[in-house]
Design a protein around this motif. Structure first.
Motif, PDB file in Angstrom:
ATOM      1  N   CYS A   1      18.218 -25.644  27.957  1.00  0.00           N
ATOM      2  CA  CYS A   1      17.128 -26.811  28.157  1.00  0.00           C
ATOM      3  C   CYS A   1      16.766 -27.188  29.632  1.00  0.00           C
ATOM      4  O   CYS A   1      17.745 -27.323  30.465  1.00  0.00           O
ATOM      5  CB  CYS A   1      17.508 -28.004  27.438  1.00  0.00           C
ATOM      6  SG  CYS A   1      16.052 -29.258  27.676  1.00  0.00           S
ATOM      7  N   CYS A   2      15.600 -26.563  30.189  1.00  0.00           N
ATOM      8  CA  CYS A   2      15.144 -26.619  31.265  1.00  0.00           C
ATOM      9  C   CYS A   2      13.898 -27.498  31.444  1.00  0.00           C
ATOM     10  O   CYS A   2      13.021 -27.478  30.536  1.00  0.00           O
ATOM     11  CB  CYS A   2      14.828 -25.315  31.859  1.00  0.00           C
ATOM     12  SG  CYS A   2      15.933 -24.224  31.863  1.00  0.00           S
ATOM     13  N   ASN A   3      13.738 -28.276  32.346  1.00  0.00           N
ATOM     14  CA  ASN A   3      12.743 -29.216  32.469  1.00  0.00           C
ATOM     15  C   ASN A   3      12.051 -29.131  33.902  1.00  0.00           C
ATOM     16  O   ASN A   3      12.621 -29.250  34.803  1.00  0.00           O
ATOM     17  CB  ASN A   3      13.129 -30.686  32.376  1.00  0.00           C
ATOM     18  CG  ASN A   3      12.075 -31.723  32.216  1.00  0.00           C
ATOM     19  OD1 ASN A   3      11.166 -31.872  33.429  1.00  0.00           O
ATOM     20  ND2 ASN A   3      11.808 -32.377  31.271  1.00  0.00           N
TER      21      ASN A   3
ATOM     22  N   GLY B   1      11.504 -33.453  23.138  1.00  0.00           N
ATOM     23  CA  GLY B   1      10.641 -32.902  23.990  1.00  0.00           C
ATOM     24  C   GLY B   1      10.731 -32.616  25.525  1.00  0.00           C
ATOM     25  O   GLY B   1      10.044 -32.456  26.178  1.00  0.00           O
ATOM     26  N   ASP B   2      12.012 -32.684  26.029  1.00  0.00           N
ATOM     27  CA  ASP B   2      12.412 -32.576  27.364  1.00  0.00           C
ATOM     28  C   ASP B   2      12.628 -31.198  27.880  1.00  0.00           C
ATOM     29  O   ASP B   2      12.812 -30.888  29.188  1.00  0.00           O
ATOM     30  CB  ASP B   2      13.713 -33.525  27.597  1.00  0.00           C
ATOM     31  CG  ASP B   2      13.295 -34.998  27.764  1.00  0.00           C
ATOM     32  OD1 ASP B   2      12.458 -35.393  28.363  1.00  0.00           O
ATOM     33  OD2 ASP B   2      14.138 -35.666  27.363  1.00  0.00           O
ATOM     34  N   CYS B   3      12.607 -30.330  26.810  1.00  0.00           N
ATOM     35  CA  CYS B   3      12.726 -28.865  27.450  1.00  0.00           C
ATOM     36  C   CYS B   3      11.399 -28.325  27.522  1.00  0.00           C
ATOM     37  O   CYS B   3      10.828 -28.117  26.343  1.00  0.00           O
ATOM     38  CB  CYS B   3      13.591 -28.096  26.176  1.00  0.00           C
ATOM     39  SG  CYS B   3      15.120 -28.838  25.964  1.00  0.00           S
ATOM     40  N   THR B   4      10.877 -28.241  28.804  1.00  0.00           N
ATOM     41  CA  THR B   4       9.565 -27.538  28.978  1.00  0.00           C
ATOM     42  C   THR B   4       9.851 -25.844  28.962  1.00  0.00           C
ATOM     43  O   THR B   4       8.969 -25.155  28.618  1.00  0.00           O
ATOM     44  CB  THR B   4       8.881 -27.806  30.271  1.00  0.00           C
ATOM     45  OG1 THR B   4      10.075 -27.480  31.384  1.00  0.00           O
ATOM     46  CG2 THR B   4       8.677 -29.276  30.288  1.00  0.00           C
ATOM     47  N   SER B   5      11.341 -25.340  28.977  1.00  0.00           N
ATOM     48  CA  SER B   5      11.466 -23.962  28.756  1.00  0.00           C
ATOM     49  C   SER B   5      12.917 -24.198  27.995  1.00  0.00           C
ATOM     50  O   SER B   5      13.723 -24.893  28.364  1.00  0.00           O
ATOM     51  CB  SER B   5      11.513 -23.314  30.160  1.00  0.00           C
ATOM     52  OG  SER B   5      12.178 -22.089  29.965  1.00  0.00           O
ATOM     53  N   GLY B   6      13.109 -23.052  27.264  1.00  0.00           N
ATOM     54  CA  GLY B   6      14.086 -23.109  26.449  1.00  0.00           C
ATOM     55  C   GLY B   6      14.148 -23.776  25.121  1.00  0.00           C
ATOM     56  O   GLY B   6      13.039 -23.733  24.525  1.00  0.00           O
ATOM     57  N   GLY B   7      15.159 -24.454  24.837  1.00  0.00           N
ATOM     58  CA  GLY B   7      15.114 -25.375  23.509  1.00  0.00           C
ATOM     59  C   GLY B   7      15.830 -24.609  22.516  1.00  0.00           C
ATOM     60  O   GLY B   7      16.833 -23.608  22.658  1.00  0.00           O
ATOM     61  N   ASP B   8      15.794 -25.078  21.015  1.00  0.00           N
ATOM     62  CA  ASP B   8      16.839 -24.559  20.218  1.00  0.00           C
ATOM     63  C   ASP B   8      16.745 -23.107  19.803  1.00  0.00           C
ATOM     64  O   ASP B   8      15.694 -22.551  19.875  1.00  0.00           O
ATOM     65  CB  ASP B   8      16.377 -25.037  18.760  1.00  0.00           C
ATOM     66  CG  ASP B   8      16.804 -26.796  18.558  1.00  0.00           C
ATOM     67  OD1 ASP B   8      17.348 -27.059  19.608  1.00  0.00           O
ATOM     68  OD2 ASP B   8      16.562 -27.341  17.792  1.00  0.00           O
TER      69      ASP B   8
END
Length: 220
Positions: A206-208, A178-185
Motif C-alpha cells: 500500500c503506497c500513498n 482508500g488510502d492506497c493510491t498505488s498497490g492495494g489488495d
C-alpha cells in the motif's frame, strides 16, 4: 509414431519454458547489490518497525536512503547500531557487514540468504515488509525523523487536504479505506514518488502519494 512425437512437442516446450522461468526466478533471488557507506540501525517507538539508514561514501554516487522494515509483533528485534559498513540488498533481503564485524540480515521468513552471501553468518531478523525512501527524491530531516520514530514518512495530513476545513490533522491510516493510491489488495509491490515497498506472502503493498508513505498491510 509421428502423432506421438507431435503431441510431445507442446509438452517439451512447456517444460523448457517452466525451467527457464525457474532459472530466472533463482537469478532474481541470487542477484545482490552492494554499497559502501555509513549504516545506522534504530527501532521505531512502537517497536513494529526497524529503520536502516544508509549514507553512501563520498566516493560513491547516490543519495542517502532509509529502509523501513516491518516486523510481526512479538518477534525478536535488532539492537541499535551505527558505523561504516557494506550494505547488501536483494528481493526480500537487506543485510550489512560492519567494519567492526557486525553482521545483520533482515529478510522475509521464506527467503533464504542469497547464495553469494551464504558463507556469511548473519544475525537474522524476520520482516514482512521492506520499504525504501529517498531513492528518487531527497529526504529532508523532518521526514527522516518521522521514519526513525514511526517507521512512516508522515504522521498525518492536514485536514484541509481532505476538504475538512482548516486546522487539525487527519490521522494517518494508510491500510484500507482508500488510502492506497498505488498497490492495494493482491499487490506485493508498489511505488510512488518518494518511496516503494515489497511485501512477503500474506501481505499486500500500500503506497500513498499524498503522504509519501509505503507499507505492507495484512491480507483481509
Amino acid at each position: 509414431m509421428l502423432t506421438r512425437r507431435l503431441l510431445r512437442l507442446p509438452l517439451m516446450g512447456a517444460i523448457i519454458t517452466l525451467a527457464a522461468l525457474n532459472a530466472h526466478s533463482q537469478w532474481l533471488l541470487d542477484r545482490v547489490e552492494g554499497f559502501v557507506g555509513r549504516v545506522e540501525v534504530a527501532a521505531a517507538v512502537d517497536r513494529n518497525y526497524t529503520t536502516v539508514t544508509f549514507i553512501p561514501d563520498a566516493a560513491q554516487s547516490g543519495r542517502s536512503l532509509v529502509y523501513s522494515l516491518q516486523h510481526i509483533g512479538g518477534t525478536r528485534l535488532p539492537y541499535g547500531w551505527s558505523g561504516k559498513a557494506r550494505l547488501y540488498r536483494s528481493y526480500g533481503f537487506l543485510a550489512f557487514i560492519g567494519d567492526d564485524g557486525t553482521k545483520m540480515a533482515f529478510k522475509f521468513s521464506d527467503r533464504a540468504v542469497p547464495s553469494t552471501l551464504s558463507k556469511q553468518v548473519f544475525d537474522e531478523y524476520s520482516v514482512f515488509g521492506i520499504a525504501r525512501y529517498g531513492e528518487k527524491t531527497p529526504l529532508y530531516n523532518d521526514k527522516i525523523s518521522n521514519l526513525k520514530q514511526l517507521g512512516v514518512c508522515s504522521k498525518a495530513l492536514p485536514a484541509a487536504s481532505f476538504g475538512l476545513g482548516a486546522g487539525g490533522e487527519r490521522p494517518l491510516a494508510i491500510c484500507g479505506g482508500g488510502d492506497c493510491t498505488s498497490g492495494g489488495d493482491g499487490s506485493t509491490q508498489c511505488s510512488v514518488t518518494g518511496c516503494s515497498v515489497t511485501c512477503s506472502a500474506g501481505y499486500y503493498a500500500c503506497c500513498n502519494s499524498n503522504t509519501v508513505n509505503c507499507k505492507c498491510c495484512q491480507n483481509p
